[in-house]
Design an enzyme around this catalytic site. Structure first.
Site, short mmCIF file in Angstrom:
data_model
loop_
_atom_site.label_atom_id
_atom_site.label_comp_id
_atom_site.label_asym_id
_atom_site.label_seq_id
_atom_site.Cartn_x
_atom_site.Cartn_y
_atom_site.Cartn_z
CE LYS A 33 44.31 35.36 45.40
NZ LYS A 33 44.71 34.22 44.55
CB SER B 92 45.32 31.07 45.53
OG SER B 92 44.97 31.61 44.28
CE LYS C 157 43.81 32.23 49.33
NZ LYS C 157 42.98 31.30 48.57
CB SER D 211 41.01 32.40 46.13
OG SER D 211 42.37 32.18 45.85
#
Length: 349
Positions: free
Chosen positions: A126, A123, A285, A180
């Site tokens: 993203k 992720s 993140k 997420s």
């Protein structure tokens, strides 16, 4: 008779004189003996004084080693507390398979390991998804709908956003970065002009423009293990993402409540460090799939400087956060050492 008295008187005088002389001699002998004894005692005391230190000296000689021992004990205790997290060169022992810590302002790499290894990034993807959405300047107030096409059929991951949910593009972007949410990230790509194929093309084009040589994307969520990058590339990607105010805001929001089908639902950040008063984080993140392990990237202010931390393939649930904490302690202890060294050198002349 007169002569006899005279003789007796003379004898008395002689005897008394002899006795007086004897008393004087005895007294003199006693005084001499006393002086000799005193001299002998004094000589003995002097020898003792030379062979044994004074009380003050003994106290000093006892206390001095004591202070050194205490200092050494403190140093050993301090070293023992740091040693488990440090290698022989004083660098932190991180448990991520690949990592890079860099000064964003100067580009100097402070610490790295396997930084060129190409690995799945889950992720972390993203961040690129958000940059592509914002670069397209699409309206953030447009309502996007979660469809069945956004459901994860590859890994069967769950989601708190049910099919049919309608949210503004801004909220979809926030949920993708903060919590997420895979369905939100999928919806962002699906509602892009040209759909998912065009979106993935834009992601890879953006990667090239940023000089990310080892980075490839196949989807907008990171569920696909073919989304790969290196720690070195991700330092550049995080740096680029930090230039977007909305990415900074959304990725570091601790929690956010949205209305799902008329009911309020709170979403939380997947990185607990954004809520810590000890951290000043600009971009955050997390990522995880089985192939990537636990991942974490951040831009954080440490030593009053913007630092970029990239941790990939961390084994264990808490390893990536623990590694980030080790990096922070290491940087701060290094700064303390520099300050101490500067103070020891004294003011410049």
């Amino acid at each position: 008779m007169k002569i006899r008295n005279t003789v007796l008187a003379l004898l008395s005088v002689f005897v008394l004189g002899t006795m007086a002389s004897g008393d004087v001699s005895a007294a003199s002998q006693r005084q001499s003996s006393k002086k000799a004894h005193s001299a002998k005692a004094a000589n003995k005391s002097e020898k003792v004084a030379k062979s044994a230190p004074s009380k003050a000296s003994r106290v000093a000689s006892v206390r001095k080693p004591g202070r050194h021992a205490t200092s050494s004990h403190v140093q050993r205790a301090s070293f023992a507390s740091v040693a488990p997290d440090m290698d022989n060169e004083g660098n932190p022992l991180l448990h991520s398979a690949a990592f890079m810590i860099a000064d964003q302002a100067t580009g100097n790499v402070l610490l790295e390991k396997n930084s060129d290894a190409v690995l799945p990034i889950a992720s972390i993807t993203k961040l690129m998804t958000a940059m592509v959405v914002l670069d397209a300047r699409l309206s953030l107030t447009d309502i996007l709908t979660i469809a069945s096409d956004d459901v994860d059929t590859l890994r069967g991951s769950s989601s708190h956003v049910p099919v049919g949910t309608e949210l503004p593009r801004e909220d979809m972007l926030r949920l993708a970065l903060m919590s997420s949410e895979n369905r939100a990230a999928s919806a962002l790509a699906r509602h892009y002009p040209g759909g998912l194929p065009a979106f993935v093309t834009a992601m890879n084009r953006k990667a090239v423009s940023l000089g990310l040589r080892e980075t490839r994307f196949m989807d907008s969520t990171g569920l696909n293990s073919a989304n790969v990058s290196s720690a070195r590339d991700l330092v550049k990607m995080v740096s680029a993402a930090s230039r977007y105010p909305l990415i900074r805001e959304f990725s570091t929001t601790a929690n956010y409540t949205v209305s799902l089908n008329g009911r309020p639902r709170q979403f939380n950040n997947t990185n607990a460090l954004v809520s810590s008063p000890d951290w000043q984080i600009g971009v955050s993140k997390t990522g995880f799939i089985n192939e990537s392990g636990k991942c974490l990237v951040m831009q954080a202010w440490l030593l009053n400087k913007p630092m970029i931390i990239v941790l990939l393939d961390s084994f264990g649930r808490f390893t990536r956060v623990a590694d980030a904490q080790r990096v922070k302690r290491w940087l701060e202890s290094a700064a303390v050492q520099q300050k101490l060294a500067a103070n020891m050198r004294g003011p410049a002349t």
